[in-house]
Design an enzyme around this catalytic site. Structure first.
Site, PDB file in Angstrom:
ATOM      1  N   ARG A  72       0.991  -1.069   0.148  1.00 48.36           N
ATOM      2  CA  ARG A  72       0.007   0.242   0.106  1.00 48.36           C
ATOM      3  C   ARG A  72       0.962   1.201   0.018  1.00 48.36           C
ATOM      4  NH1 ARG A  72      -2.955   1.909   4.438  1.00 48.36           N
ATOM      5  NH2 ARG A  72      -2.979  -0.173   5.404  1.00 48.36           N
ATOM      6  N   TYR A 126     -16.526  13.585 -17.969  1.00 48.09           N
ATOM      7  CA  TYR A 126     -17.270  11.989 -17.780  1.00 48.09           C
ATOM      8  C   TYR A 126     -18.366  11.949 -16.444  1.00 48.09           C
ATOM      9  CZ  TYR A 126     -17.010   7.244 -15.934  1.00 48.09           C
ATOM     10  OH  TYR A 126     -17.274   5.871 -15.866  1.00 48.09           O
ATOM     11  N   ASP A 191      -8.316  16.446 -17.446  1.00 46.75           N
ATOM     12  CA  ASP A 191      -8.707  14.946 -17.860  1.00 46.75           C
ATOM     13  C   ASP A 191      -8.203  14.928 -19.280  1.00 46.75           C
ATOM     14  OD1 ASP A 191      -9.411  12.598 -18.477  1.00 46.75           O
ATOM     15  OD2 ASP A 191     -11.338  12.705 -17.273  1.00 46.75           O
ATOM     16  N   LYS A 216      -8.410   3.109 -20.172  1.00 43.31           N
ATOM     17  CA  LYS A 216      -8.936   3.597 -21.651  1.00 43.31           C
ATOM     18  C   LYS A 216      -7.534   3.166 -22.709  1.00 43.31           C
ATOM     19  CE  LYS A 216     -12.917   4.436 -20.018  1.00 43.31           C
ATOM     20  NZ  LYS A 216     -12.689   4.649 -18.497  1.00 43.31           N
TER      21      LYS A 216
END
Length: 399
Positions: A72, A126, A191, A216
């Protein structure tokens, strides 16, 4: 891991960086392919030394020197992907997360922790980004505006200005230099999922933060989920601290696949963009299509509005896959008002240009003639524009 001096003094083309960034040490390690480290924890016999390193991370959020402590905190495979993406975007650092939404969440939490909970944002974004900002789930408050209203919308507690260009799903573009000027001292988050660093590098226009849904184009094959923020090292340290505290880490296997995806990113984006531009021209000339959206910057995304029922087009494709998401090697089509932007209020959706007849096409690597054949047959039952500007029903085309 990297030869920093080589990277600093020997600038390389994007295609070269895509293949080699994050991998410069492999030959010294006797390796050709990057290793995949799946460890969740790492042994250490120096507890006092580990305590000092953890204190340093708590103070700065900087990557730990030496071996990892716990997954982590950091992972060597994921770190390679972060290094490579930062090089492609032209930033000091990058921090990867389990998804694009986890990445955006971390950015908002960083600013909120400083008492800067207000966000100025330009629609469309989005759909889930829109929802996260508008619903106030993280205690944020958003002011929606057009690019010309950004400066006026900024308040003393504004922590972020957010734009997406080209935007999802209308492919609307904004002038990043003008937006950055309007931001003043407030960080600009762009973005860049649709454009990727192949088509634009927002930091060169003044953005401080560059967001990607790595699911993507960066991954590019529809088989990995992730998100990443490219930024300066100061902000990256804060993002790592949020990632450690909230646990939105990128799995090492995802990091491995994303690093592999970057190596072909320029080739994939440019090839798909050529096909997309061709399809956009054909759709614009088709009397069954009311309007086509294709950005000046180019890219592999095309949106178009039909005169008739968009759901019939979705149901009519055979080669193209009707599915959410984008950026894969195969072509996908979806109806934003039903899926990706369904969570946005109908009025807000329509005012942002997301009409009920809008379809979004993510163009892949298939042959353009095969894609056009599939599209034109799916459009066969659509009404067409008449020479007088009216609409008449077309006759079905046999398959």
């Amino acid at each position: 891991m990297e030869n920093a001096a080589f990277a600093a003094h020997s600038p390389r083309a994007l295609a070269t960086e895509a293949v080699h960034a994050g991998r410069e040490d492999l030959a010294q390690l006797g390796l050709h392919a990057p290793p995949l480290d799946l460890s969740t924890t790492y042994p250490s016999y120096d507890a006092a030394g580990e305590a000092a390193r953890i204190d340093e991370f708590a103070a700065t959020g900087a990557r730990l020197e030496g071996p990892p402590v716990y997954a982590r905190l950091d992972n060597p495979t994921t770190a390679r992907f972060e290094t490579a993406l930062a090089r492609l975007e032209g930033t000091e650092s990058a921090v990867a997360f389990a998804s694009g939404m986890a990445a955006l969440t971390a950015v908002l939490l960083v600013r909120a922790s400083m008492g800067l909970r207000h966000v100025v944002a330009v629609r469309p974004l989005y759909g889930c980004s829109d929802h996260l900002l508008g619903a106030g789930l993280l205690g944020t408050e958003v002011t929606w505006t057009d690019p010309a209203g950004i400066a006026e919308a900024i308040r003393p507690d504004t922590g972020l200005v957010m734009v997406e260009t080209p935007a999802n799903p209308t492919l609307a573009e904004v002038d990043l230099r003008a937006v950055r000027h309007a931001c003043g001292s407030v960080p600009l988050l762009v973005d860049n999922t649709f454009a990727t660093p192949v088509l634009q590098r927002p930091v060169e226009d003044g953005a401080r933060l560059v967001l990607h849904s790595a699911t993507k184009y960066l991954g590019g094959h529809g088989d990995v989920m992730g998100g990443v923020v490219a930024c300066d090292e100061e902000f990256a340290g804060k993002l790592r601290q949020v990632r450690f505290a909230t646990g939105g880490v990128l799995h090492p296997l995802a990091g491995y696949l994303l690093l592999r995806g970057l190596s072909t990113l320029p080739v994939r984006v440019r090839a798909a963009s050529t096909t997309a531009a061709d399809l956009a021209c054909r759709l614009a000339a088709d009397p069954r299509v009311a309007r086509v959206h294709y950005p000046r910057i180019g890219g592999a995304m095309v949106s178009f509005e039909v005169y008739g029922d968009p759901h019939a087009v979705i149901a009519g494709v055979r080669l193209i896959t009707p599915a959410v998401s984008l950026g894969s090697v195969d072509t996908l089509i979806q109806h934003p008002a039903s899926i990706s932007h369904r969570i946005v209020a109908e009025g807000d959706r329509r005012s942002a240009g997301v009409s009920d007849r809008l379809l979004r096409l993510s163009v892949g690597l298939e042959d353009v003639e095969d894609l056009w054949r599939d599209l034109t047959e799916a459009l066969s039952a659509q009404p067409v524009r008449s020479e007088r500007g009216g609409v008449r029903q077309s006759r079905p085309v046999g398959r």
